[in-house]
Motif scaffolding. Sequence first.
Motif, short mmCIF file in Angstrom:
data_model
loop_
_atom_site.label_atom_id
_atom_site.label_comp_id
_atom_site.label_asym_id
_atom_site.label_seq_id
_atom_site.Cartn_x
_atom_site.Cartn_y
_atom_site.Cartn_z
N UNK A 222 42.01 -22.40 2.53
CA UNK A 222 41.20 -22.71 3.72
C UNK A 222 41.89 -22.22 4.99
N UNK A 223 42.95 -21.43 4.83
CA UNK A 223 43.60 -20.83 5.99
C UNK A 223 44.70 -21.64 6.61
N UNK A 224 45.20 -22.66 5.91
CA UNK A 224 46.31 -23.47 6.42
C UNK A 224 47.59 -23.08 5.70
N UNK A 225 48.65 -22.90 6.46
CA UNK A 225 49.92 -22.46 5.91
C UNK A 225 50.91 -23.62 5.86
N UNK A 226 51.47 -23.87 4.68
CA UNK A 226 52.47 -24.93 4.55
C UNK A 226 53.67 -24.64 5.45
N UNK A 227 54.14 -25.68 6.16
CA UNK A 227 55.31 -25.57 7.02
C UNK A 227 56.23 -26.76 6.73
N UNK A 228 57.41 -26.72 7.30
CA UNK A 228 58.36 -27.81 7.09
C UNK A 228 57.85 -29.09 7.73
N UNK A 229 57.85 -30.17 6.97
CA UNK A 229 57.37 -31.46 7.46
C UNK A 229 58.48 -32.17 8.24
N UNK A 230 58.11 -33.05 9.17
CA UNK A 230 59.12 -33.76 9.96
C UNK A 230 59.88 -34.82 9.18
N UNK A 234 56.46 -36.53 3.81
CA UNK A 234 55.23 -35.95 4.31
C UNK A 234 55.07 -34.51 3.85
N UNK A 235 53.84 -34.06 3.87
CA UNK A 235 53.48 -32.67 3.65
C UNK A 235 52.89 -32.17 4.96
N UNK A 236 53.15 -30.92 5.32
CA UNK A 236 52.69 -30.40 6.60
C UNK A 236 52.12 -29.00 6.43
N UNK A 237 51.12 -28.68 7.22
CA UNK A 237 50.52 -27.35 7.22
C UNK A 237 50.00 -27.05 8.62
N UNK A 238 49.92 -25.77 8.94
CA UNK A 238 49.42 -25.35 10.25
C UNK A 238 48.28 -24.37 10.11
N UNK A 239 47.39 -24.45 11.09
CA UNK A 239 46.37 -23.43 11.27
C UNK A 239 47.02 -22.24 11.96
N UNK A 240 46.69 -21.01 11.58
CA UNK A 240 47.35 -19.86 12.20
C UNK A 240 47.04 -19.79 13.70
#
Length: 242
Positions: A222-230, A234-240
């Motif tokens: 869906x266009x979300x890229x996994x990133x490092x969570x705080x 937790x799991x984290x993702x960002x929209x480009x």
Amino acid sequence: MGDTGSYAVSAEFYDLLQAERDRRLAERRFAGAAKRARRSILDVGAGTGIVTEVLLRTSSVPVHAVEPAPAMRAALLSRLARLGADQRARVTVHPEPLEAAGLTDVADLAVASNVIACLNPATRRATWKAIAAALQPGGLLLFDPPPDRLPDETEPAIRLGPVRVGPDLYSADLTRRPHQDLVQAVFTYRVERGEQVLREERETFDMWPAPAALLSQELRCVGLQTVRAPSADLFAARSPAL
């Protein structure tokens, strides 16, 4: 979610037995990101509003609180009624599932606390799509992930409470057990007065395991890229970003 998945049983007991723990978790997990939000925050599965209240207190932006379960939404609105008018003015309560709310490009932060595990795979994928639509470019998603696998056997019960209300003690036992391809979380609630059990009620939540690699794949779709969570839980993702 009772044996029918409606929260009809748990809503009565939830805040009494779990609010303080959930508030501490929300402050640790989400407060830092909420302070940095500049557009609005999406609270997916707001429940009784514990996370919503933390988001309002630690940010200055609008909050979209999505809660389709009537019993939990009643508790959410009761919590909002106790807040100041300025905080209530920043909340929009959405009574439908996120994928039906039609939110597009509204938030730079989305959080989902204690909810993703309870979505079946098809609904989970639809939720990712709706979150991706709701996030602005560069927006951040934070959530606590489902269990990554089935437990080998029924786990030892976890005790919640007891909490005294007048002469009565309220408590719950939480047991997680494998069931076919699901994890079932069984809450057994009790109200006791002296040596007498006044009430005992039970509600079962189905949870769908999903390993991290699968979550990352679904989010990428869906266009979300996994990133490092705080934080590690937790799991984290960002929209480009544009």
